[in-house]
Structures are given as C-alpha cells and as structure tokens.
Write a protein that holds these residues in place. Structure first.
Motif, PDB file in Angstrom:
ATOM      1  N   UNK A  46       0.858  -1.190   0.000  1.00  0.00           N
ATOM      2  CA  UNK A  46       0.000   0.000   0.000  1.00  0.00           C
ATOM      3  C   UNK A  46       0.891   1.237   0.000  1.00  0.00           C
ATOM      4  N   UNK A  47       1.277   1.680  -1.191  1.00  0.00           N
ATOM      5  CA  UNK A  47       2.194   2.808  -1.279  1.00  0.00           C
ATOM      6  C   UNK A  47       2.122   3.488  -2.631  1.00  0.00           C
ATOM      7  N   UNK A  48       3.265   4.013  -3.087  1.00  0.00           N
ATOM      8  CA  UNK A  48       3.367   4.661  -4.386  1.00  0.00           C
ATOM      9  C   UNK A  48       4.107   3.737  -5.355  1.00  0.00           C
ATOM     10  N   UNK A  49       3.493   3.459  -6.487  1.00  0.00           N
ATOM     11  CA  UNK A  49       4.130   2.656  -7.529  1.00  0.00           C
ATOM     12  C   UNK A  49       5.244   3.487  -8.164  1.00  0.00           C
ATOM     13  N   UNK A  50       6.433   2.898  -8.274  1.00  0.00           N
ATOM     14  CA  UNK A  50       7.579   3.606  -8.827  1.00  0.00           C
ATOM     15  C   UNK A  50       8.330   2.741  -9.832  1.00  0.00           C
ATOM     16  N   UNK A  51       8.916   3.395 -10.805  1.00  0.00           N
ATOM     17  CA  UNK A  51       9.949   2.792 -11.643  1.00  0.00           C
ATOM     18  C   UNK A  51      11.266   3.456 -11.250  1.00  0.00           C
ATOM     19  N   UNK A  52      12.212   2.673 -10.773  1.00  0.00           N
ATOM     20  CA  UNK A  52      13.538   3.192 -10.440  1.00  0.00           C
ATOM     21  C   UNK A  52      14.450   2.919 -11.632  1.00  0.00           C
ATOM     22  N   UNK A  53      14.927   3.994 -12.256  1.00  0.00           N
ATOM     23  CA  UNK A  53      15.720   3.897 -13.489  1.00  0.00           C
ATOM     24  C   UNK A  53      17.174   4.274 -13.200  1.00  0.00           C
ATOM     25  N   UNK A  54      18.066   3.340 -13.433  1.00  0.00           N
ATOM     26  CA  UNK A  54      19.501   3.570 -13.272  1.00  0.00           C
ATOM     27  C   UNK A  54      20.117   3.658 -14.663  1.00  0.00           C
ATOM     28  N   UNK A  77      17.088   6.320  -4.210  1.00  0.00           N
ATOM     29  CA  UNK A  77      17.963   6.687  -5.323  1.00  0.00           C
ATOM     30  C   UNK A  77      19.425   6.430  -4.963  1.00  0.00           C
ATOM     31  N   UNK A  78      19.815   6.792  -3.733  1.00  0.00           N
ATOM     32  CA  UNK A  78      21.203   6.589  -3.310  1.00  0.00           C
ATOM     33  C   UNK A  78      21.570   5.107  -3.318  1.00  0.00           C
ATOM     34  N   UNK A  79      20.657   4.259  -2.858  1.00  0.00           N
ATOM     35  CA  UNK A  79      20.958   2.827  -2.820  1.00  0.00           C
ATOM     36  C   UNK A  79      20.958   2.211  -4.220  1.00  0.00           C
ATOM     37  N   UNK A  80      20.128   2.755  -5.108  1.00  0.00           N
ATOM     38  CA  UNK A  80      20.088   2.223  -6.475  1.00  0.00           C
ATOM     39  C   UNK A  80      21.433   2.393  -7.179  1.00  0.00           C
ATOM     40  N   UNK A  81      22.180   3.439  -6.797  1.00  0.00           N
ATOM     41  CA  UNK A  81      23.507   3.661  -7.395  1.00  0.00           C
ATOM     42  C   UNK A  81      24.492   2.562  -6.987  1.00  0.00           C
ATOM     43  N   UNK A  82      24.182   1.829  -5.930  1.00  0.00           N
ATOM     44  CA  UNK A  82      25.115   0.837  -5.389  1.00  0.00           C
ATOM     45  C   UNK A  82      24.754  -0.597  -5.775  1.00  0.00           C
ATOM     46  N   UNK A  83      23.842  -0.778  -6.704  1.00  0.00           N
ATOM     47  CA  UNK A  83      23.398  -2.122  -7.050  1.00  0.00           C
ATOM     48  C   UNK A  83      24.362  -2.846  -7.983  1.00  0.00           C
TER      49      UNK A  83
END
Length: 325
Positions: A46-54, A77-83
């Motif tokens: 139950x939240x906001x649907x997002x597309x995280x684009x790197x 966003x900060x954690x997505x840079x570390x994937x």
C-alpha cells in the motif's frame, strides 16, 4: 614461419536501447485468488508505484503517472547507485511500514509531505517486484519467472531502502485469508509464464481485504442530483461521545439515496453531534447507523475508500465502532 591468422572476436550481443518510459502493468481487481501452479502470489503493498531507473550518471524515481519524484525518494535513489549495474529499470512500490511491519499509505504520505511526522523520508522502503531492463537488455518480453530470476540476485540479502518483494509459496485462498487476518491490504497474483505488458492486464490480479464496521450517521452533504445524497457524514464512538471519521459517497442506488435523504431530513439536529464544519451540510440526530465496507484508516483517523452497505436504527452502544484512545 607461417603467421596464423587471428580469429575475429565474436560480435557483441545486440544492445537494446533503454525505453524512455514504461507504463506500468496494472493488476485487475477480482473477488478471489486464482488457482493453479501458473500463478505466483505476493503481498499487495500500500504505497506509491515507482519505476527506479539507473542509467550511467543518473538515477531517477518515476511515478505511475510519469512524474519525476527523485528528490522525494533520496534514500532509494542513493541505494540504487550501489546495485552494481550500469543500467536497469526496477518496478516496485515505495512504502512505509507500521509497527507490525504492514505498509501504511498514511505514514508514507506524511513521510514525504511537508507536515511534521514521526516518520521521515529515510524510512521509505522500495519493494522491487519486477526487472524490466538490465545492462542493455530489454527484459519485458521474457516471462515473469525469468525476469524475477534475474532480479533476485541483484537484491538478495538487502535490508536497506531497496528490497526484494518475495513470492509466497502457498495456496492463494489460504494466503489471502492469512493476509486479511494480519491486517494487510490484500494480495497480488501474477502469471509466471507471461511477459510484461503495460496497462490493466488479466495476467496480474489484485484481491483486496475489506473491513466491515458500523458507524453513526450524523448528517449528509446534498448531491447535485435533486433529492439525493452526495456524501453521508459518519462518526465512531470515542469515550462518552462521537468523533467524525469521514464521509462516504458510494454504495447506494438512486432510489436508496433518495430514501436515505428522507430518513435523515425527518430527524434534523439543532447542532452537529460531532465537531465538524461543512458548508451546505445537513446534520441529523445520531439515531441511524450505516454498515460500511472500507479498506483501512488514514493517518488522521478517517475511513479509507468507504462504501455504503446498508442502514438501520441504532440498537445499542455496542454495535457502533469504538475508537480506543
């Protein structure tokens, strides 16, 4: 001495350009979970649907409606840079969890809003449930099982701002029953063998838990339709009095709406039974109760997505929903 001709390196695999935008796959609402081994089940967040684009040099968080909310989701966003990947698109839901580990939309709204809150933006978690693009390869035509097979090792063991939305290995009906008992919003069912397609799709299904309770009718807001009701004004019991819990504007036929208005006009109140100022509202004595189906409570104590199911005279104090301070 003979020079051995060098072998040409094999051609590089074709690279798919990253799509500028992928409209999300949206689940179709159904009454009960599907059966069969082709279906995978997950918690409905139950939240906001997002597309995280790197992308090289850039990470963005894009909402279902196409808005860039990168600044609102800084920890994600900060954690997505570390994937560890140059380019990818994750599909998932940004949530804030309550004390019982359940996603709470009201808490999320406060965490990213301007009002003071006990929760800050650093507590927002992104549960990724699909992988649409990875390092030059568009994965949308692959079956869900393969997309998730590639997604899982990227997020395995992560407990920070980005996490893997796990499948639940269970019978759909049993999982749904348990989810509702735990106070979750519902469950999602997805066909394992289907590709990713934008829009509302039959291969993704959502089954929602609903709550049913009884609330006092303290008045109504007139409809633009002559003789009808626009919204019922509802209250719950708190201590020795009543407290306003929001309005309900759906669930009745035109005939029922007109009858409700007649009933409430017959028991006018000199003053509201709750602390409430509504321009044009018609207040009634708290003698009637409404059966209401709703999904949850908002952070400010209002019913979320209420729907009218019936009306009757109040039979006693115990039948009305009570808010315990």
């Amino acid at each position: 001495m003979t020079n051995t001709p060098r072998k040409k390196p094999p051609p590089a695999p074709p690279t798919d350009p990253m799509p500028r935008r992928v409209d999300p796959c949206v689940a179709t609402l159904v009454d009960k979970p599907p059966k069969g081994p082709d279906w995978a089940f997950e918690v409905k967040w139950d939240g906001y649907r997002l597309a995280v684009r790197v992308e090289p040099g850039e990470v963005r968080a894009i909402t279902r409606g196409g808005y860039d909310w990168t600044r609102k989701f800084g920890s994600i966003v900060a954690e997505a840079r570390q994937l560890g990947h140059k380019s990818l698109i994750l599909d998932g839901e940004a949530v804030v969890l309550d004390d019982q580990g359940r996603s709470d939309f009201g808490l999320l709204q406060r965490a990213i809003g301007k009002k003071p809150s006990l929760h800050d933006a650093g507590e927002i978690i992104f549960y990724a449930f699909d992988l649409l693009y990875l390092d030059g390869h568009n994965l949308q035509n692959l079956p869900l099982s393969e997309r998730r097979r590639q997604l899982e090792p990227i997020l395995a063991g992560r407990t920070g701002a980005i996490r893997f939305s796990e499948e639940v290995d269970a019978d759909g009906e049993e999982f749904f029953r348990v989810a509702c008992e735990l106070g979750l919003e519902g469950i999602i069912a997805k066909r394992r063998d289907k590709p990713y397609r934008s829009g509302r799709r039959p291969e993704w299904l959502k089954i929602k838990c609903a709550r049913h309770d009884t609330f006092v009718i303290v008045g109504y807001e007139p409809s633009t339709v002559p003789g009808a009701i626009g919204r019922l004004l509802l209250a719950a019991r708190k201590g020795e009095g009543l407290v306003y819990v929001g309005g309900c504007g759906t669930g009745w036929s035109n005939q029922e709406s007109a009858k409700l208005r007649e009933l409430l006009n017959a028991i006018p109140a000199d003053s509201p039974a709750v602390k409430l100022k509504r321009k044009g509202a018609v207040f009634a004595r708290p003698l009637l109760v409404a059966e209401i189906e709703y999904r949850a409570w908002t952070q400010d104590g209002k019913l979320r997505h209420p729907s009218f199911k019936g009306v009757r005279e109040m039979g006693g104090p115990t039948e009305v929903y009570e808010i315990v301070a």
